[in-house]
Design an enzyme around this catalytic site. Structure first.
Site, PDB file in Angstrom:
ATOM      1  N   SER A  11      -0.036  -1.235   2.019  1.00 49.17           N
ATOM      2  CA  SER A  11       0.780  -2.428   1.792  1.00 49.17           C
ATOM      3  C   SER A  11       0.259  -3.549   2.687  1.00 49.17           C
ATOM      4  CB  SER A  11       2.245  -2.129   2.120  1.00 49.17           C
ATOM      5  OG  SER A  11       3.025  -3.296   2.080  1.00 49.17           O
ATOM      6  N   THR A  13       1.241  -5.858   4.488  1.00 50.67           N
ATOM      7  CA  THR A  13       2.283  -6.478   5.308  1.00 50.67           C
ATOM      8  C   THR A  13       1.916  -6.423   6.787  1.00 50.67           C
ATOM      9  OG1 THR A  13       3.479  -4.364   5.363  1.00 50.67           O
ATOM     10  CG2 THR A  13       4.096  -5.935   3.652  1.00 50.67           C
ATOM     11  N   SER A 244       3.386   3.727  13.889  1.00 46.48           N
ATOM     12  CA  SER A 244       3.571   3.001  12.640  1.00 46.48           C
ATOM     13  C   SER A 244       3.256   1.539  12.885  1.00 46.48           C
ATOM     14  CB  SER A 244       5.007   3.136  12.122  1.00 46.48           C
ATOM     15  OG  SER A 244       5.898   2.433  12.967  1.00 46.48           O
ATOM     16  N   LYS A 245       3.157   0.781  11.806  1.00 49.78           N
ATOM     17  CA  LYS A 245       2.868  -0.636  11.960  1.00 49.78           C
ATOM     18  C   LYS A 245       3.931  -1.328  12.803  1.00 49.78           C
ATOM     19  CE  LYS A 245       1.736  -1.534   7.532  1.00 49.78           C
ATOM     20  NZ  LYS A 245       1.301  -2.244   6.318  1.00 49.78           N
ATOM     21  N   ARG A 246       5.150  -0.845  12.704  1.00 50.45           N
ATOM     22  CA  ARG A 246       6.252  -1.484  13.428  1.00 50.45           C
ATOM     23  C   ARG A 246       6.455  -0.888  14.824  1.00 50.45           C
ATOM     24  NH1 ARG A 246       7.906  -0.861   8.138  1.00 50.45           N
ATOM     25  NH2 ARG A 246       8.444  -2.763   7.020  1.00 50.45           N
TER      26      ARG A 246
END
Length: 459
Positions: A11, A13, A244-246
């Site tokens: 994704s 994002t 994770s990306k976050r």
């Protein structure tokens, strides 16, 4: 035999993070092992958070890793007509239906379920059934489209990583497959995409296990051939929490900038959840030869920055000097290098674990050095200064080869009665800015007579 086709579907994002990179590596290697094809799909239906910068970064990271795709990139937002066509077929077949519930309706429904101690699931208010009278359609409300999930039975599959998995249909509800704005949701779009692209094997993170029953049911509703699923365990950070990306993950591109080799990154990522005997260091070609989908771990992997650095050092040391010099160019682009660079790499690479560290040595050869005052004070003792005068004079006249330079050192040591460290240490500090270098005669030879004499003269 089914043609092997795998995919990676990030994704856009944010950056390509390490977990997605590992999934891409496994998917790519599996396809290459069996002579199949690897597809890149960009899942950009999160319009508010997707960006072209993220797409560019993903493509750049894939290129750096050497995970070249046979098809793509394919963008979901360019396939909206296809999703709508499938939705129309499902509405006609009764495997999907329109739902006019407002967000407030859904919240009230779930609050009532909680009060009764029930699982929070959509209650199928708008699902047609024989003899059922549906509520009046509210004016001015654009419906979502829901999948008519089977109300009973069990969804089972033999996972390539986890083994047999079964989830009851009573645990899942009629999920939304098309939003009111006409954009499909993940669980629907991914099925249509993988179906259209004839994906035979889906490797992905095990956070998707709970999505798989819905997807299998949609495949069956469409009469499509199921791919085989392999759900990979998470990668844990130093704190034991999922990367994770976050949360905690570092962009793959940052490792490129920090001087890591893609060969090392692939090697390290491969071992985070897969093994081939006791092999620790291997090439991408060797991995492709070995990677048949077996020996995948069911347990989470622990990210270990020190281990990655060690793996990188092994690949750096093993790389041919000419190739290493080419890899080093982006890190020394502000220096005027020449044909000596491969030999300089050969001399210093055993002391380095990244290209950035190697570039520091190259900078000392081609650029300028500024010895630390404490090093000068420690090693440039009054007793050694006369010997340095003699050494400088002899080096002006000597043949400029490592052997001849070594002979000059031996002569001066014999004449002055000094030990090699007493003379070599100050020379290293003056010429390279540090007392610790490889053999001093090779270092001086590569620096060149003119630069060595200038630096020795600054004492």
């Amino acid at each position: 035999m089914t043609k092997i086709r795998t995919r990676i579907a990030p994704s856009p994002t944010g950056f390509l993070h390490l977990g997605t990179a590992r999934t891409a590596l496994y998917s790519w290697a599996y396809a290459r092992h069996f002579g199949g094809q690897f597809v890149l799909r960009i899942e950009d239906t999160d319009v508010a958070r997707s960006s072209q910068d993220s797409v560019d970064q993903i493509l750049q990271s894939m290129h750096w890793l050497g995970l070249h795709y046979d098809e793509g990139p394919i963008y979901q937002m360019q396939r909206l007509d296809r999703y709508q066509a499938v939705i129309d077929q499902m509405l006609a077949a009764g495997t999907a239906y329109r739902c006019y519930c407002s967000p407030q309706d859904l919240e009230a429904m779930k609050a009532a379920q909680e009060e009764r101690g029930e699982k929070r699931l959509y209650d199928r208010t708008w699902r047609p059934a024989p003899g059922k009278v549906l509520p009046p359609i509210p004016e001015g409300v654009r419906p979502v489209i829901r999948f008519a999930n089977p109300v009973d039975g069990v969804v089972s599959w033999d996972d390539l990583v986890k083994g047999p998995i079964s989830i009851s249909n009573t645990e899942i509800d009629d999920l939304i497959i098309l939003r009111a704005d006409g954009v499909p949701t993940y669980n629907f779009a991914v099925v249509v995409d993988d179906w259209d692209m004839a994906i035979s094997h889906v490797f992905r993170g095990d956070e998707h296990i709970n999505n798989t029953p819905w997807q299998i049911n949609i495949y069956r509703a469409l009469g499509a051939v199921l791919p085989q699923f392999g759900h990979l365990p998470v990668i844990l950070g130093d704190d034991g929490q999922k990367l994770s990306k976050r949360r905690g993950a570092v962009a793959v591109s940052s490792y490129d900038q920090a001087g890591y080799l893609p060969e090392a990154m692939n090697n390290y990522l491969a071992r985070l959840g897969w093994s081939h005997g006791d092999d620790e260091i291997f090439s991408l070609e060797e991995m492709v030869h070995w990677f048949d989908g077996t020996h995948l771990s069911k347990s989470p992997a622990q990210w270990d920055a020190a281990k990655l650095l060690w793996v990188n050092a092994q690949h750096l040391k093993a790389m041919p000097d000419d190739a290493l010099a080419r890899r080093l160019q982006p890190f020394v682009k502000d220096l005027q290098t020449d044909a000596r660079l491969p030999e300089i790499c050969a001399l210093f690479k055993d002391r380095c674990d990244t290209l950035v560290a190697l570039a520091t040595w190259v900078q000392a050869v081609y650029g300028e050095v500024q010895p630390q005052s404490q090093d000068l004070e420690q090693h440039l003792q009054p007793a050694v200064r006369p010997a340095l005068d003699v050494l400088e004079a002899r080096l002006r006249e000597a043949e400029w080869t490592p052997a001849a330079i070594a002979a000059v050192f031996k002569q001066v040591l014999t004449e002055t009665g000094l030990k090699m460290p007493q003379l070599a240490m100050p020379v290293r500090v003056l010429v390279m800015g540090t007392a610790q270098t490889p053999s001093v005669e090779r270092v001086l030879h590569l620096c060149g007579r003119e630069k060595v004499l200038v630096r020795l003269g600054r004492r």
